[in-house]
Design an enzyme around this catalytic site. Structure first.
Site, PDB file in Angstrom:
ATOM      1  N   LYS A  97       6.636  -2.458  12.243  1.00 47.77           N
ATOM      2  CA  LYS A  97       6.013  -1.630  11.205  1.00 47.77           C
ATOM      3  C   LYS A  97       5.818  -0.198  11.683  1.00 47.77           C
ATOM      4  O   LYS A  97       6.015   0.759  10.914  1.00 47.77           O
ATOM      5  CB  LYS A  97       4.673  -2.241  10.804  1.00 47.77           C
ATOM      6  CG  LYS A  97       4.800  -3.573  10.078  1.00 47.77           C
ATOM      7  CD  LYS A  97       3.446  -4.204   9.809  1.00 47.77           C
ATOM      8  CE  LYS A  97       3.584  -5.525   9.076  1.00 47.77           C
ATOM      9  NZ  LYS A  97       2.295  -6.219   8.881  1.00 47.77           N
ATOM     10  N   LEU A 115       0.858  -1.183   0.000  1.00 48.88           N
ATOM     11  CA  LEU A 115       0.000   0.000   0.000  1.00 48.88           C
ATOM     12  C   LEU A 115       0.898   1.238   0.000  1.00 48.88           C
ATOM     13  O   LEU A 115       1.957   1.230   0.632  1.00 48.88           O
ATOM     14  CB  LEU A 115      -0.902   0.016   1.239  1.00 48.88           C
ATOM     15  CG  LEU A 115      -1.986  -1.055   1.340  1.00 48.88           C
ATOM     16  CD1 LEU A 115      -2.725  -0.926   2.665  1.00 48.88           C
ATOM     17  CD2 LEU A 115      -2.957  -0.949   0.187  1.00 48.88           C
TER      18      LEU A 115
END
EC number: 1.1.1.3
Length: 360
Positions: A223, A154
């Site tokens: 992340k 993404l």
């Protein structure tokens, strides 16, 4: 704290070398073959390697990956990819591993003018000194493609970096950043034990063979570190508070006893679910960093109107709060897990590097 420095422009591309022949590595090979068949101008594939062997591409990548998988266990002190055919300036390494050893080589390759494309979060999402070394090494001309490390491609990382480069200031980012946990919590409705869903996710490949790796929140922590550092906030792992879903009894269980101990998840998850349901809220596993209030990872009950609640299945969702997006956050949503989307993100980065190299 000193903000993380930005890299310089890059140099020319060459051949591709793949590290990792597991699920993601195999998907990279399949995707590469599909793109080449469509006429997409990808660099040639030189070799692939795992912890057992390095195998040159002599015309059939499927045969090469099968040969690497069936090779005897490597006996040398150095990994096969360090002992075998060497990389040259302008080559592109695809790191499809989760290896800390491989991630430790990222700055070295970049210093040598070798581009790195990675799904391995232990580069920019590991030790801060390593993350800064990766940024600094790009000043020697090589590029670092890490869009597959968060959100399986993404455009979240790229967008944050473009906002910062354009003078925007990121105040906070919060998101559902684990496709595995998103899938589990979107499916859980108290009609069956949570542990049953964990087993189903594991067997379907949505969760790790040892699901504690997903349930612990450590993957989300890495992340979140990557996103924070891209925003210019030099966080260390210890700066992020993680609330694991793993009870102590399950945490302490040996690997061969994990399946039997998964039922320890059921009572606390059911209590959290019932409480959220009664308050018109939905459980989401959220990572958030805030430049003023710190960073955290854990289970939250979010109102149904919250922007992170709208996803389904393995969708990742992230909300960016900045000077530009202060009243209403910028929200990105899409598939955030799976070998195919990860492989596509890796090869998208390869193509970006190849295009820049050709133009340079």
């Amino acid at each position: 704290m000193t903000p993380i420095r930005t890299p310089a422009p890059a140099a020319h591309g060459g051949r591709i070398a793949l590290l990792g022949t597991g699920v993601v590595g195999s998907a990279v090979v399949a995707r590469y073959r599909q793109l080449v068949d469509k006429g997409v101008p990808l660099p040639p594939f030189a070799w692939l390697s795992n912890s057992r062997a390095q195998v040159s591409n002599t015309g059939s990548l499927d045969e090469a990956i099968a040969q690497a998988r069936s090779a005897p266990r490597h006996q040398g002190t150095m990994p096969p990819w360090a002992e075998g055919e060497s990389l040259a300036r302008g080559d592109i390494v695809i790191d499809a591993t989760a290896s800390d050893t491989v991630a430790g080589w990222h700055p070295e390759w970049l210093h040598r003018g070798i581009h790195v494309v990675t799904a391995n979060k232990l580069g920019n999402g590991g030790d801060l000194a390593r993350a800064q070394a990766i940024v600094d090494a790009q000043r020697d001309g090589a590029r670092y493609g890490d869009s597959a490390t968060v959100g399986a491609g993404l455009p979240l990382l790229r967008l944050i970096r473009e906002l910062v480069a354009g003078g925007d200031r990121i105040h906070a980012v919060e998101g559902v950043l684990s496709g595995s946990l998103a899938w589990l919590l979107s499916r859980y409705d108290d009609t069956r034990p949570f542990s049953d869903l964990v087993r189903e996710a594991r067997d379907a490949g949505y969760a790790e063979p040892d699901p504690r790796q997903d349930l612990s929140g450590e993957d989300v922590r890495r992340k979140l570190l990557i996103l924070a550092r891209a925003s210019g906030l030099p966080l260390e792992a210890r700066d992020i508070t993680v609330s694991s879903l793993v009870p102590q009894a399950l945490q302490d269980a040996p690997v061969d006893a994990v399946d039997a101990q998964l039922t320890a998840l059921d009572k606390p998850l059911r209590e959290r679910f019932v409480n959220a349901y009664r308050n018109d809220a939905r459980l989401c596993f959220v990572g958030r960093f805030d430049a003023e209030r710190g960073a955290s990872v854990g289970l939250r009950a979010l109102p149904l109107s919250h922007p992170l609640v709208s996803g389904h299945g393995t969708d990742n969702r992230a909300a960016i709060f900045s000077d530009r997006y202060s009243d209403q956050p910028l929200v990105i949503q899409g598939p955030g897990a799976g070998a195919k989307v990860t492989a596509a993100a890796l090869l998208d980065d390869v193509l970006r590097i190849a295009r820049v190299s050709a133009a340079g």
